[in-house]
Scaffold this motif. Sequence first.
Motif, PDB file in Angstrom:
ATOM      1  N   GLU A  91       0.840  -1.196   0.000  1.00  0.00           N
ATOM      2  CA  GLU A  91       0.000   0.000   0.000  1.00  0.00           C
ATOM      3  C   GLU A  91       0.877   1.249   0.000  1.00  0.00           C
ATOM      4  O   GLU A  91       1.799   1.385   0.800  1.00  0.00           O
ATOM      5  CB  GLU A  91      -0.907   0.039   1.233  1.00  0.00           C
ATOM      6  CG  GLU A  91      -1.785   1.294   1.249  1.00  0.00           C
ATOM      7  CD  GLU A  91      -2.587   1.468   2.533  1.00  0.00           C
ATOM      8  OE1 GLU A  91      -3.415   2.391   2.570  1.00  0.00           O
ATOM      9  OE2 GLU A  91      -2.371   0.700   3.489  1.00  0.00           O
ATOM     10  N   SER A 115       0.468   5.110   0.747  1.00  0.00           N
ATOM     11  CA  SER A 115      -0.582   5.839   1.448  1.00  0.00           C
ATOM     12  C   SER A 115      -0.064   7.152   2.017  1.00  0.00           C
ATOM     13  O   SER A 115       1.135   7.447   2.006  1.00  0.00           O
ATOM     14  CB  SER A 115      -1.137   4.944   2.570  1.00  0.00           C
ATOM     15  OG  SER A 115      -2.254   5.533   3.180  1.00  0.00           O
ATOM     16  N   TYR A 154       3.455  -1.532   4.058  1.00  0.00           N
ATOM     17  CA  TYR A 154       3.060  -0.125   3.996  1.00  0.00           C
ATOM     18  C   TYR A 154       4.217   0.702   3.452  1.00  0.00           C
ATOM     19  O   TYR A 154       5.372   0.539   3.867  1.00  0.00           O
ATOM     20  CB  TYR A 154       2.675   0.389   5.381  1.00  0.00           C
ATOM     21  CG  TYR A 154       2.195   1.831   5.364  1.00  0.00           C
ATOM     22  CD1 TYR A 154       0.860   2.129   5.128  1.00  0.00           C
ATOM     23  CD2 TYR A 154       3.085   2.884   5.567  1.00  0.00           C
ATOM     24  CE1 TYR A 154       0.417   3.442   5.093  1.00  0.00           C
ATOM     25  CE2 TYR A 154       2.649   4.200   5.535  1.00  0.00           C
ATOM     26  CZ  TYR A 154       1.316   4.475   5.296  1.00  0.00           C
ATOM     27  OH  TYR A 154       0.898   5.773   5.260  1.00  0.00           O
ATOM     28  N   HIS A 157       1.736   4.098  13.648  1.00  0.00           N
ATOM     29  CA  HIS A 157       0.933   4.108  12.422  1.00  0.00           C
ATOM     30  C   HIS A 157      -0.556   4.166  12.760  1.00  0.00           C
ATOM     31  O   HIS A 157      -1.307   5.009  12.226  1.00  0.00           O
ATOM     32  CB  HIS A 157       1.247   2.832  11.629  1.00  0.00           C
ATOM     33  CG  HIS A 157       0.381   2.601  10.437  1.00  0.00           C
ATOM     34  ND1 HIS A 157       0.696   3.071   9.181  1.00  0.00           N
ATOM     35  CD2 HIS A 157      -0.796   1.930  10.299  1.00  0.00           C
ATOM     36  CE1 HIS A 157      -0.237   2.705   8.324  1.00  0.00           C
ATOM     37  NE2 HIS A 157      -1.157   2.008   8.974  1.00  0.00           N
TER      38      HIS A 157
END
Length: 275
Positions: free
Chosen positions: A58, A60, A92, A123
Amino acid sequence: MYQNTDKAGMTPHRQRAAAALLFLFMVIAALMTDHAQAQNDADPRGLGDPNAPIVIIEYSDYECPACASFVRDAKPQLIAEYIETGKVYYLYRDNPLPQHPAGRIAAIYAHCAVRQGQFWPMHRRLFQGYIDGEWGGDPSASERVFRRYGDELGLDSGALQECVRDPTTEQAIAADIEEARNRGLRGTPAYILRWPGGPERGDVLTGAQSFGTWRALLDERLSAQPDPATASPGFGAQASLFIYLALGAAGGLAVLVVGGSILWWLARRDHSSPM
């Protein structure tokens, strides 16, 4: 001359030889254990089993409303049904957008929490704080909130601030952004899916998709996976097996050579010693 022996009938010379052989075995075992641990180091920004059949990366932004929507609505079920069950490995990566200056600072604080083993708690705290309206917009005001989050999580504040001001931290964020650009990803959230037999650059999914969309996509990919019982091992597995076999062979040869030499020396010594 009478030679001292223990209850097992071993002379002191043989006792020392046995101890030396045992030590050699322990050294070989330790070397093989260190190698295995080095091969299994996990990414601190990863969740789940690195050997899962599907990998989701991901890209982000902590200040992105759609990213926060994914975290709130779909990610908990994704973790429970796919990541914790070993079906998906999730990674991530940061891609703070230019219009979200506080998001870039949030990414820096998350990166620095890695150094203290607290990436995932930070996070989650950053996203929850954004969802709750505790920060956003003003970078300076937001950073004061991030420092408070560090205190809440028990981080060393001095080490945290030293890392925040370290130029290499900003470089790490820039590297993630550049990686996203090289993949053609401009908005957030964006996801790369990888699985055996899939596209070399991965399959791209963008936007805050519902969990139903994720479930349909992942189940389709998983159903197309080869049976692990019939699948041939990949190059990495073959290489690891070769390394272990090589280490085992080298260790066995060393034991034979050293052990044989010791036993030969003891036999000559015992033979030449007067009884």
